[in-house]
Structure formats: structure tokens, C-alpha cells
Design a protein around this motif. Structure first.
Motif, PDB file in Angstrom:
ATOM      1  N   ALA A  95       4.865   0.556  -1.340  1.00  0.00           N
ATOM      2  CA  ALA A  95       4.672  -0.113  -0.055  1.00  0.00           C
ATOM      3  C   ALA A  95       3.208  -0.090   0.348  1.00  0.00           C
ATOM      4  CB  ALA A  95       5.531   0.559   1.017  1.00  0.00           C
ATOM      5  N   ALA A  96       2.544   1.063   0.144  1.00  0.00           N
ATOM      6  CA  ALA A  96       1.124   1.144   0.490  1.00  0.00           C
ATOM      7  C   ALA A  96       0.305   0.187  -0.362  1.00  0.00           C
ATOM      8  CB  ALA A  96       0.636   2.578   0.310  1.00  0.00           C
ATOM      9  N   ALA A  97       0.644   0.099  -1.671  1.00  0.00           N
ATOM     10  CA  ALA A  97      -0.091  -0.817  -2.541  1.00  0.00           C
ATOM     11  C   ALA A  97       0.092  -2.257  -2.100  1.00  0.00           C
ATOM     12  CB  ALA A  97       0.378  -0.635  -3.986  1.00  0.00           C
ATOM     13  N   ALA A  98       1.306  -2.587  -1.622  1.00  0.00           N
ATOM     14  CA  ALA A  98       1.547  -3.953  -1.165  1.00  0.00           C
ATOM     15  C   ALA A  98       0.748  -4.281   0.083  1.00  0.00           C
ATOM     16  CB  ALA A  98       3.050  -4.141  -0.906  1.00  0.00           C
ATOM     17  N   TRP A  99       0.401  -3.255   0.865  1.00  0.00           N
ATOM     18  CA  TRP A  99      -0.353  -3.482   2.090  1.00  0.00           C
ATOM     19  C   TRP A  99      -1.846  -3.622   1.833  1.00  0.00           C
ATOM     20  CZ3 TRP A  99       0.286  -3.921   7.419  1.00  0.00           C
ATOM     21  CH2 TRP A  99       1.603  -3.979   7.876  1.00  0.00           C
ATOM     22  N   ARG A 100      -2.327  -3.174   0.698  1.00  0.00           N
ATOM     23  CA  ARG A 100      -3.770  -3.233   0.454  1.00  0.00           C
ATOM     24  C   ARG A 100      -4.226  -4.684   0.360  1.00  0.00           C
ATOM     25  NH1 ARG A 100      -2.864   1.162  -3.518  1.00  0.00           N
ATOM     26  NH2 ARG A 100      -3.398   3.105  -2.468  1.00  0.00           N
ATOM     27  N   PRO A 101      -5.332  -4.993   1.022  1.00  0.00           N
ATOM     28  CA  PRO A 101      -5.830  -6.367   0.943  1.00  0.00           C
ATOM     29  C   PRO A 101      -6.229  -6.714  -0.481  1.00  0.00           C
ATOM     30  CG  PRO A 101      -6.901  -5.135   2.707  1.00  0.00           C
ATOM     31  CD  PRO A 101      -6.149  -4.147   1.878  1.00  0.00           C
ATOM     32  N   ASP A 192     -18.861   5.241   9.183  1.00  0.00           N
ATOM     33  CA  ASP A 192     -17.569   5.932   9.142  1.00  0.00           C
ATOM     34  C   ASP A 192     -16.418   4.919   9.054  1.00  0.00           C
ATOM     35  OD1 ASP A 192     -18.836   8.362   9.329  1.00  0.00           O
ATOM     36  OD2 ASP A 192     -18.607   8.509  11.521  1.00  0.00           O
ATOM     37  N   CYS A 193     -16.479   3.878   9.879  1.00  0.00           N
ATOM     38  CA  CYS A 193     -15.424   2.861   9.858  1.00  0.00           C
ATOM     39  C   CYS A 193     -15.401   2.133   8.517  1.00  0.00           C
ATOM     40  CB  CYS A 193     -15.637   1.861  11.003  1.00  0.00           C
ATOM     41  SG  CYS A 193     -15.447   2.575  12.652  1.00  0.00           S
ATOM     42  N   ARG A 194     -16.578   1.874   7.978  1.00  0.00           N
ATOM     43  CA  ARG A 194     -16.649   1.165   6.700  1.00  0.00           C
ATOM     44  C   ARG A 194     -16.025   1.999   5.586  1.00  0.00           C
ATOM     45  NH1 ARG A 194     -19.101   0.121   2.054  1.00  0.00           N
ATOM     46  NH2 ARG A 194     -19.847  -2.018   1.614  1.00  0.00           N
ATOM     47  N   ARG A 195     -16.355   3.300   5.552  1.00  0.00           N
ATOM     48  CA  ARG A 195     -15.794   4.173   4.521  1.00  0.00           C
ATOM     49  C   ARG A 195     -14.279   4.273   4.657  1.00  0.00           C
ATOM     50  NH1 ARG A 195     -20.574   7.260   5.371  1.00  0.00           N
ATOM     51  NH2 ARG A 195     -19.491   8.480   6.961  1.00  0.00           N
ATOM     52  N   PHE A 200      -9.078   2.703   1.984  1.00  0.00           N
ATOM     53  CA  PHE A 200      -7.729   2.145   1.919  1.00  0.00           C
ATOM     54  C   PHE A 200      -7.697   0.846   1.132  1.00  0.00           C
ATOM     55  CE2 PHE A 200      -4.735  -0.934   3.862  1.00  0.00           C
ATOM     56  CZ  PHE A 200      -3.563  -0.389   3.352  1.00  0.00           C
ATOM     57  N   ALA A 201      -8.630  -0.033   1.407  1.00  0.00           N
ATOM     58  CA  ALA A 201      -8.595  -1.361   0.786  1.00  0.00           C
ATOM     59  C   ALA A 201      -8.990  -1.317  -0.670  1.00  0.00           C
ATOM     60  CB  ALA A 201      -9.514  -2.320   1.554  1.00  0.00           C
ATOM     61  N   LEU A 202      -9.904  -0.405  -1.023  1.00  0.00           N
ATOM     62  CA  LEU A 202     -10.386  -0.324  -2.407  1.00  0.00           C
ATOM     63  C   LEU A 202     -10.224   1.103  -2.906  1.00  0.00           C
ATOM     64  CD1 LEU A 202     -13.632  -2.467  -1.990  1.00  0.00           C
ATOM     65  CD2 LEU A 202     -11.429  -3.218  -2.901  1.00  0.00           C
ATOM     66  N   PRO A 203      -9.090   1.458  -3.447  1.00  0.00           N
ATOM     67  CA  PRO A 203      -8.853   2.849  -3.865  1.00  0.00           C
ATOM     68  C   PRO A 203      -9.832   3.324  -4.929  1.00  0.00           C
ATOM     69  CG  PRO A 203      -6.827   1.580  -3.836  1.00  0.00           C
ATOM     70  CD  PRO A 203      -7.926   0.609  -3.671  1.00  0.00           C
TER      71      PRO A 203
END
Length: 208
Positions: A95-101, A192-195, A200-203
Motif C-alpha cells: 500500500a505504501a509503495a502504491a502511494w509513492r509518487p 527539512d521538508c524537502r528531505r 517518502f517519494a524516493l526511497p
């Protein structure tokens, strides 16, 4: 008013004697023999007499079985309530992988935010990350979002995966402080927000 005449005891006795002497009247039922009970009633009665001692044991055994079933159901329900609910780890991961952009879209977003940050427009850069994140949520769960929801309410949605919740909470907190609290967003807050978004978006921890 004159009272009506009543018969005397002697007159009643004479009338009763005449009634008894009248042979045309029948006072006793004669010539009737009650029918004999059918034979099958006899063996049913004998059978009931034979099983009568066993009925007490059958009753107590049935009562014990019923009590055992009730006790088993109660114990099973207590154990079910106390047992921890198994969490399917594979389902959470998928589910988490499906949420990644999409990785390409995530890199484009981070590059665009970097250009804004390079011009010192840190608040706009963080706001851009938040807007794109909300758009991702709306695309995947269109019924979960309403126009009246705040950033904190969106962050508390069950539809949001746990792996992406910390990033969304951090970015939302910075944007709220900037838009509604008048706080300035510096390079450190943007980093901080970028990291958090990147994690999350780029594991694979891609960095621009």
C-alpha cells in the motif's frame, strides 16, 4: 299485591311419585359399554415406563452439554478480544509503495521547489510540496478529501499511509505557520521538508 300461591311439600311429593310411575320416561342410561382402549396405547405406555428412569439422565446430560457450549463460546470470545490483531506487513508495504509518487514526477517537483528556494522563496517552495502532496492524496482517495479539511485533519486520515504521514505533517506544519501565523520559512525549514518528502517519494534517497 297478592302473593302467588306456592305448592306444598305434600303436593310436590305426589307430583314426584307420578313422575316416577310414568314408564315412558328414562332416568338411567342403560345398555352403554365404554369402548376398550386401542392396543397401541398399551405398548406406548409400557415404553414410557421403561424409559422413564433414563429421562432424568438424558435431561442432565443435555443440560451439561448446553452449559459447555455456552462456556466455550464465552471463552473463545474473550480470547479473540484479548489477542492482538495481526497486521499484514506485506499489505502495508504494498500500500505504501502504491502511494509513492512517480519517481520522475517527484524529481520534477523537487527540482521546481529547488528553483524557488534558490531565489529565496522558501515559503513558496514548501507550499508547492504541500499542494502536490494533497493532489496525490486526492488522486488516490478522491472521497477522503473535502474542501473544508485542514492540513492537520488531512494528516490524520486513515487513508494516508504511515510511511508518508510524517512528511505530510512536517510540511503542513511549516506551511500553516507561514500562511496563518506569519512565520518566515528559512533555508533550514525548507531543507527539512524537502528531505522528508524525498525520503517518502524516493526511497533510494535520490538527491538533486
Amino acid at each position: 299485591m297478592q302473593d302467588r300461591a306456592t305448592p306444598t311439600d305434600e303436593a310436590l311429593a305426589r307430583a314426584h311419585a307420578r313422575l316416577l310411575e310414568n314408564g315412558s320416561l328414562q332416568f338411567d342410561r342403560t345398555g352403554f359399554d365404554p369402548p376398550a382402549p386401542p392396543r397401541w396405547l398399551g405398548w406406548i405406555g409400557d415404553l414410557m415406563q421403561a424409559v422413564a428412569p433414563l429421562m432424568k439422565w438424558i435431561f442432565w446430560i443435555g443440560l451439561a452439554l448446553l452449559a459447555g457450549l455456552i462456556l466455550y463460546a464465552i471463552v473463545r470470545e474473550i480470547l479473540r478480544l484479548r489477542a492482538p490483531t495481526p497486521k499484514p506487513a506485506k499489505a502495508r508495504g504494498s500500500a505504501a509503495a502504491a502511494w509513492r509518487p512517480d519517481p520522475g514526477a517527484a524529481r520534477d517537483l523537487l527540482a521546481e521547489a529547488d528553483r524557488l528556494a534558490a531565489d529565496g522563496r522558501y515559503a513558496e517552495a514548501v507550499h508547492l510540496l504541500l499542494l502536490r502532496s494533497v493532489a496525490d492524496i486526492e488522486r488516490r482517495q478522491p472521497r477522503a478529501l473535502r474542501a473544508s479539511l485542514t492540513t492537520r485533519e488531512i494528516a490524520a486520515l486513515e487513508a494516508l499511509p504511515e510511511t508518508g504521514r510524517p512528511a505530510f505533517v512536517l510540511i503542513g506544519r511549516v506551511v500553516e505557520a507561514s500562511l496563518f501565523g506569519g512565520a518566515s520559512v528559512d533555508a533550514g525549514s525548507f531543507a527539512d521538508c524537502r528531505r522528508a518528502y524525498e525520503a517518502f517519494a524516493l526511497p533510494e534517497a535520490w538527491s538533486a
